[in-house]
Scaffold this motif. Structure first.
Motif, PDB file in Angstrom:
ATOM      1  N   VAL A 320       0.787  -1.404  -0.320  1.00 17.87           N
ATOM      2  CA  VAL A 320      -0.590   0.051   0.355  1.00 17.87           C
ATOM      3  C   VAL A 320       0.533   1.046  -0.181  1.00 17.87           C
ATOM      4  O   VAL A 320       1.873   1.529   0.301  1.00 17.87           O
ATOM      5  N   VAL A 321       0.574   2.055  -0.836  1.00 12.97           N
ATOM      6  CA  VAL A 321       1.227   3.565  -1.100  1.00 12.97           C
ATOM      7  C   VAL A 321       0.989   4.171  -0.284  1.00 12.97           C
ATOM      8  O   VAL A 321      -0.671   4.563  -0.049  1.00 12.97           O
ATOM      9  N   ARG A 322       0.828   5.304   1.018  1.00  7.19           N
ATOM     10  CA  ARG A 322       0.885   6.392   1.876  1.00  7.19           C
ATOM     11  C   ARG A 322       1.073   7.859   1.572  1.00  7.19           C
ATOM     12  O   ARG A 322       2.681   7.630   2.039  1.00  7.19           O
ATOM     13  N   GLY A 323       0.182   8.230   1.806  1.00  5.73           N
ATOM     14  CA  GLY A 323       0.525   9.787   1.584  1.00  5.73           C
ATOM     15  C   GLY A 323       1.316  10.403   3.042  1.00  5.73           C
ATOM     16  O   GLY A 323       1.018   9.714   4.662  1.00  5.73           O
ATOM     17  N   PRO A 324       1.708  11.188   3.679  1.00  2.00           N
ATOM     18  CA  PRO A 324       1.699  11.981   4.913  1.00  2.00           C
ATOM     19  C   PRO A 324       1.367  11.998   5.696  1.00  2.00           C
ATOM     20  O   PRO A 324       1.408  12.063   7.217  1.00  2.00           O
ATOM     21  N   ASP A 325      -0.130  11.791   5.432  1.00  2.01           N
ATOM     22  CA  ASP A 325      -1.260  12.300   6.629  1.00  2.01           C
ATOM     23  C   ASP A 325      -1.368  10.472   6.859  1.00  2.01           C
ATOM     24  O   ASP A 325      -2.772   9.855   6.546  1.00  2.01           O
ATOM     25  N   GLY A 326      -0.624   9.369   6.295  1.00  4.43           N
ATOM     26  CA  GLY A 326      -1.151   7.671   6.339  1.00  4.43           C
ATOM     27  C   GLY A 326      -2.244   7.702   5.322  1.00  4.43           C
ATOM     28  O   GLY A 326      -2.814   6.872   5.334  1.00  4.43           O
ATOM     29  N   ALA A 327      -3.194   8.664   4.874  1.00  2.49           N
ATOM     30  CA  ALA A 327      -3.910   8.232   3.590  1.00  2.49           C
ATOM     31  C   ALA A 327      -3.494   7.058   2.831  1.00  2.49           C
ATOM     32  O   ALA A 327      -2.639   7.109   2.182  1.00  2.49           O
ATOM     33  N   GLU A 328      -4.807   6.064   2.651  1.00  2.00           N
ATOM     34  CA  GLU A 328      -3.879   5.110   1.021  1.00  2.00           C
ATOM     35  C   GLU A 328      -3.791   6.107  -0.198  1.00  2.00           C
ATOM     36  O   GLU A 328      -4.862   6.760  -1.012  1.00  2.00           O
TER      37      GLU A 328
END
Ligand code: GLU
Length: 375
Positions: A320-328
């Motif tokens: 899974v790739v997650r952004g800085p806020d942890g969202a997928e």
């Protein structure tokens, strides 16, 4: 749907050539003139910017001719030995006929595992990708000298379908000694009719295939239908056409009888759907805001944009790739295992060699292996 597509409307085409087309059964040699004609057709497609890949059979049949082996079934080691002799002649012929038309041939010999195991699959695909990027024409065959019966394709119809889907080709052309699928196995005197378009492979279509394998080629209509299933599920159209004519690709374009297997999907979307939906993620890769923007703009994920690695994944696993806020942000197939990914995260691609001691992929996740959420 009765409308059939034009060959020129495709951007990446895999052409599978059967043994019986390439090797003269009675004279025992390569059908050079025919091959020259096909090479001309390939050159026509290639010069307009299309990618063309060849899956060529004929190693065993040619080796058999060169060695003067008697007709009849070969034992495994005889077939392997014949392939060793024939593959050299085959590769040389392709290299010459393509070279004469300003195309570079690149021989790629694969085994079943190279296309079926995700880790090795990424590897085979990167090599073929590179050849295509160089505008070379990959000439693929099964590595028959090492493939044993339990671990081999045995027929190049399915191999070609796997190569086509692996490379996200939008068209697979199966050139064989028959011009398509008939509503019943054709025999002298019966009224079997060619089916011009198959929009879905149903049980009825499979029943039409019957069983008919010629002595030279392993695949009969059944393996072609299997190939059709592999191809169309992955968004690749397929056409079965006769190679027993000069300039067989041009003839398809001119409307020669053939059978089209159509797919509603497109190869890139089908692959991304598979990545997004059917694979269990083994870990996560966290990325910075710049990388999120780059991915959304269609770029691959580079090590530089990676901030954190989670999980014990291997190369080729889904993550899974997650952004800085942890969202997928999405899911993808990662080109490094977790330990190596940890070592190169945040670093520029140019540093990878000195950090890992080997030149890996430039991308942590190639954009073709990345399915973004809400895409
Ligand atoms: N790989 C085999 C060869 O080159 C051909 C398999 C097939 O006929 O489909 O001889």
């Amino acid at each position: 749907m009765s409308q059939t597509p034009a060959i020129s409307s495709f951007r990446r085409i895999v052409v599978k050539v059967g043994s019986s087309l390439l090797v003269d059964q009675t004279a025992g040699g390569l059908k050079r003139e025919w091959l020259e004609g096909l090479a001309e057709d390939i050159a026509d497609l290639h010069k307009d910017g299309r990618d063309v890949l060849v899956v060529s059979s004929g190693a065993i049949a040619l080796g058999r001719a060169v060695l003067g082996l008697p007709r009849g079934p070969l034992k495994l080691e005889e077939a392997q030995g014949a392939a060793a002799v024939g593959q050299i002649a085959l590769a040389r012929a392709w290299s010459e006929v393509l070279g004469a038309r300003f195309m570079t041939a690149g021989q790629v010999l694969v085994t079943l595992q190279d296309t079926e195991e995700r880790r090795r699959y990424l590897n085979a695909r990167s090599t073929i990708d590179k050849l295509i990027e160089w505008r070379a024409v990959p000439v693929v065959n099964e590595n028959d000298t090492v493939a044993t019966s339990e671990i081999r394709y045995g027929d190049n119809d399915r191999l070609a379908a796997r190569v086509a889907t692996m490379m996200s080709a939008d068209l697979l052309v199966l050139l064989s000694d028959i011009d398509g699928l008939y509503d019943k196995p054709p025999a002298p005197g019966n009224d079997a009719r060619l089916v011009p378009v198959v929009s879905r492979i149903t049980a009825e279509i499979e029943a039409m295939a019957g069983i008919s394998a010629s002595e030279l080629s392993r695949g009969g209509m059944l393996t072609k239908i299997e190939a059709g299933k592999i191809a169309t599920t992955a968004g690749t159209h397929m056409v079965i056409a006769s190679g027993r004519v000069d300039h067989p690709l041009k003839r398809i374009a001119e409307g020669a009888p053939c059978t089209w297997f159509l797919t509603p999907a497109n190869p890139v979307t089908a692959r991304k759907k598979w990545i997004a939906g059917s694979l269990e993620p083994r870990g996560a890769i966290h990325i910075d805001a710049g990388a999120v923007r780059a991915l959304r703009g269609g770029a691959s994920l580079l090590p530089a944009g990676v901030t954190k690695i989670e999980g014990a994944f291997g190369r080729g696993d889904a993550v899974v790739v997650r952004g800085p806020d942890g969202a997928e942000i999405g899911r993808g197939l990662v080109a490094y295992d977790a330990d190596d990914a940890e070592k190169i995260r945040g670093r520029s691609s140019a540093d990878v060699l000195s950090i890992l001691g080997f030149t890996g992929r430039t991308e942590m996740i190639h954009r073709d292996d990345l399915a973004l959420a809400n895409e």
